[in-house]
Design a protein around this motif. Structure first.
Motif, mmCIF file in Angstrom:
data_model
loop_
_atom_site.group_PDB
_atom_site.id
_atom_site.type_symbol
_atom_site.label_atom_id
_atom_site.label_comp_id
_atom_site.label_asym_id
_atom_site.label_seq_id
_atom_site.Cartn_x
_atom_site.Cartn_y
_atom_site.Cartn_z
ATOM 1 N N LEU A 95 0.232 53.010 85.881
ATOM 2 C CA LEU A 95 -0.232 52.263 87.051
ATOM 3 C C LEU A 95 -1.572 51.659 86.667
ATOM 4 O O LEU A 95 -2.569 52.369 86.580
ATOM 5 N N TYR A 96 -1.588 50.368 86.409
ATOM 6 C CA TYR A 96 -2.749 49.742 85.794
ATOM 7 C C TYR A 96 -3.415 48.810 86.795
ATOM 8 O O TYR A 96 -2.760 48.064 87.497
ATOM 9 N N GLY A 97 -4.727 48.853 86.861
ATOM 10 C CA GLY A 97 -5.450 47.995 87.796
ATOM 11 C C GLY A 97 -6.219 46.917 87.064
ATOM 12 O O GLY A 97 -6.775 47.153 85.987
ATOM 13 N N LEU A 98 -6.216 45.710 87.654
ATOM 14 C CA LEU A 98 -7.025 44.616 87.112
ATOM 15 C C LEU A 98 -7.999 44.243 88.218
ATOM 16 O O LEU A 98 -7.591 43.785 89.284
ATOM 17 N N ILE A 99 -9.285 44.487 87.997
ATOM 18 C CA ILE A 99 -10.255 44.198 89.047
ATOM 19 C C ILE A 99 -11.326 43.241 88.532
ATOM 20 O O ILE A 99 -11.401 42.953 87.330
ATOM 21 N N PHE B 157 11.384 54.386 90.735
ATOM 22 C CA PHE B 157 12.047 53.377 89.907
ATOM 23 C C PHE B 157 11.602 53.454 88.452
ATOM 24 O O PHE B 157 11.974 52.616 87.643
ATOM 25 N N ASP B 158 10.749 54.407 88.130
ATOM 26 C CA ASP B 158 10.248 54.549 86.776
ATOM 27 C C ASP B 158 9.611 53.232 86.317
ATOM 28 O O ASP B 158 9.896 52.717 85.241
ATOM 29 N N MET B 159 8.768 52.681 87.202
ATOM 30 C CA MET B 159 8.291 51.323 87.016
ATOM 31 C C MET B 159 6.897 51.320 86.386
ATOM 32 O O MET B 159 6.124 52.257 86.576
ATOM 33 N N THR B 160 6.626 50.271 85.650
ATOM 34 C CA THR B 160 5.273 50.038 85.160
ATOM 35 C C THR B 160 4.644 49.005 86.091
ATOM 36 O O THR B 160 5.260 47.983 86.367
#
Lengths: 252, 352
Positions: A31-35, A201-204
């Protein structure tokens, strides 16, 4: 190998270097954040990743496949789905049809089969209905299946947009400011939804966000963008305590 | 599951309405209750209904304003009339000839739709409307300078006059420029027209409620989002536009095979006609197929039915136009209608 590997991405609009030397590596299931502050180039990065803009330089690898030079629909077929900062639903279609539109490429039958109502039409439409209802019930939208998307409350419209994106069976989900315009309660519910999507959902997931509570609450890793440049990246807690980042956000 | 039944029911009502209209009209005709003038309007009426339904596919479902619909009708009319006149002796069976003429008219208009659609569908809104308007006029004007003749050496073309065709003594002129095509067999009947309306409705309604129709409406509602979920914008836009054009071609075939002399004038194939079809679509409700049918019927028959009022008839026609517009589009009228429908529904529930 990382699921998404972006190296030295850059784009110029005339004399303005909107994004410069942008690199990003996202592991599968992260779970990646772009801030970053307003105008830092976050949405531009999303538009580069989804082929809305073509980068001036750099490479984007999804599972080893280069996405640079591909069109938006090809990138979606390769496995990237997104939501939008200002919600973009198919407003005059029902909630169910919005999701079925997302299933478009995975449940094919020809136009002629549709017009002449051949057996395949009924078979595929039935499978589509079932799959769409399944997705909707995951997000607790199944009771509103027949409602027009425009008539949904704001929070549910956000959810529907995520549902529609998931219907295209992506490997990577991009969320552009999912909490924009939400009250604290809705934001809290959204955080749970996002985490749930990742696990179920095993989602990225890569998300852009301004709401620091949401970012620190769910993102495992962060990249901070400022004036189109990467300012910091790494584990969420480290990045949020980085003096450079605090300076960019709060000023000196 | 209930929703599916609802669309099927709505489609059946539309089909039933057309069939009921046919039965009523036939009964009135055989009872001799209808003036010959009105009887003469029945076949063109069929063409107008098909035009309205097909234009609604472009305007209501695809969401692009097209003002060149009469142009596609013109292509269908002239290619099919040309075919029927050439083949009048070779294929004596009127039924077979008519079916082939229909296919030729639809195919040529459809191909025209694709050719025009490829460049034009890159535009949006007003720009698209203006360019389609221009294309419609171009098609009409090309037909007006076209001379085609036939003799034992085959076909001769010219864009000047009949003399420069260089026909031999027993050659005949088929397309005579501004004088058009004379002597097309009059094969169109009210019954055939009605069958074609039903086929058109079948194609359009089934297209809308299928995977492709959903894609077309998704593009209408939000192009960027449609692209982001992997819908091929160009393909579906072109599909809707060319199907719409092909159906307009069918209307052209009906129209052409009802006239002794087919000429391309502003009145029948120019922008006046395109605007008239658009009026049907707008008054019937954009995106509402059944509404297009009703509007086409009412607005075609109304001027004739009001003929007795002589000078006042166009006044009443205008008032009806405005009243229908208000009823369909004014926010207050819509709110009132919804309120009324809700009341009606509640009453029904109580009874149950």
């Amino acid at each position: 190998m990382a699921l998404l590997d972006v190296k030295n991405l850059g784009i110029s609009f005339g004399g303005l270097r909107a994004v410069n030397e942008f690199s990003l590596e996202i592991e599968k299931g992260c779970l990646y954040g772009l801030i970053g502050p307003n105008g830092a180039g976050k949405t531009t990065v999303f538009n580069l990743l989804t082929g809305v803009y073509q980068p001036s330089d750099g490479v984007i690898l999804l599972d080893g496949e280069n996405l640079v030079g591909k069109k938006t629909i090809e990138i979606n077929k390769a496995g990237v789905a997104r939501t939008f900062q200002n919600i973009r639903l198919f407003k005059e279609l029902s909630v169910l049809d919005n999701v079925k539109a997302g299933l478009h490429n995975h449940y094919p039958y020809s136009t002629l089969e549709g017009i002449f109502r051949l057996p395949r039409y009924f078979k595929v439409e039935k499978a589509m209905d079932e799959r769409a209802m399944e997705l909707l019930s995951v997000f607790d939208l199944d009771k509103e299946a027949a409602t027009l998307a425009a008539n949904l409350p704001y929070g549910k419209q956000r959810k529907l947009e995520i549902t529609r994106a998931l219907a295209t069976r992506p490997k990577l989900l991009l969320l552009d400011e999912p909490a924009a315009g939400m009250n604290p309660n809705e934001t809290k519910e959204l955080m749970e939804t996002i985490r749930f999507v990742r696990d179920e959902f095993d989602m990225t997931i890569l998300l852009i966000e301004h709401d620091m509570k949401l970012v620190s609450g769910i993102c495992e890793k962060l990249t901070v963008l400022n004036f189109g440049q990467v300012l910091a990246c790494g584990n969420a807690s480290d990045v949020l305590n980085d003096p450079e980042v605090i300076k960019a956000y709060l000023g000196e | 599951m209930k929703k599916i039944n609802k669309t099927t029911r709505s489609n059946l009502i539309t089909y039933g309405m057309v069939i009921a209209m046919f039965v009523i009209m036939q009964a009135l005709v055989s009872a001799g209750r209808i003036s010959s003038l009105l009887q003469g309007l029945l076949v063109p009426l069929c063409a107008y209904i098909i035009l309205a339904v097909s234009l609604n596919l472009t305007v209501g479902i695809l969401g692009e304003l097209s003002l060149g619909h009469a142009g596609f009708m013109c292509v269908g009319a002239f290619t099919s009339a040309f075919f029927s006149k050439c083949m009048a002796e070779a294929i004596p069976a009127a039924g077979v000839r008519y079916v082939i003429a229909l296919l030729i008219g639809a195919a040529s208009a459809g191909i025209c739709g694709i050719l025009i659609g490829i460049p034009v569908l890159r535009l949006k809104g007003d720009y698209l409307a203006i360019v389609t308007l221009a294309f419609g006029e171009i098609i009409k004007n090309i037909v007006n300078i076209l001379f085609i003749g036939r003799d034992e050496n085959g076909f001769h073309f010219s864009t000047k006059d009949t003399l420069s065709l260089g026909l031999s003594m027993d050659g005949e002129v088929i397309v005579n420029g501004p004088q058009g095509i004379t002597g097309t067999p009059k094969d169109s009947t009210f019954a055939i027209g009605m069958v074609l309306i039903l086929i058109t409705l079948f194609i359009v309604l089934n297209l809308i409620h299928s995977r492709s129709g959903r894609a077309i409406m998704a593009i209408r509602d939000n192009r960027i989002a449609a692209e982001s979920i992997g819908i091929n914008i160009t393909k579906y836009k072109l599909m809707a536009f060319s199907v719409s054009a092909a159906l307009a071609g069918v209307a052209g075939v009906i129209y052409a095979h009802n006239l002794a002399t087919l000429t391309a004038q502003p009145k029948n194939f120019g922008y006046n006609m395109s605007i008239m079809i658009l009026v049907f679509v707008v008054l019937g409700g954009i995106g509402n197929i059944r509404g297009s049918v009703i509007a086409a019927i009412v607005l075609t028959l109304l001027p004739e039915l009001l003929r007795g009022l002589s000078d006042y008839r166009m006044l009443i026609y205008a008032v009806v136009l405005i009243a229908m517009m208000l009823f369909n589009w004014s926010p207050k009228a819509i709110a009132w209608r919804e309120q009324y429908a809700a009341k009606f529904r509640r009453k029904k529930q109580k009874e149950v």
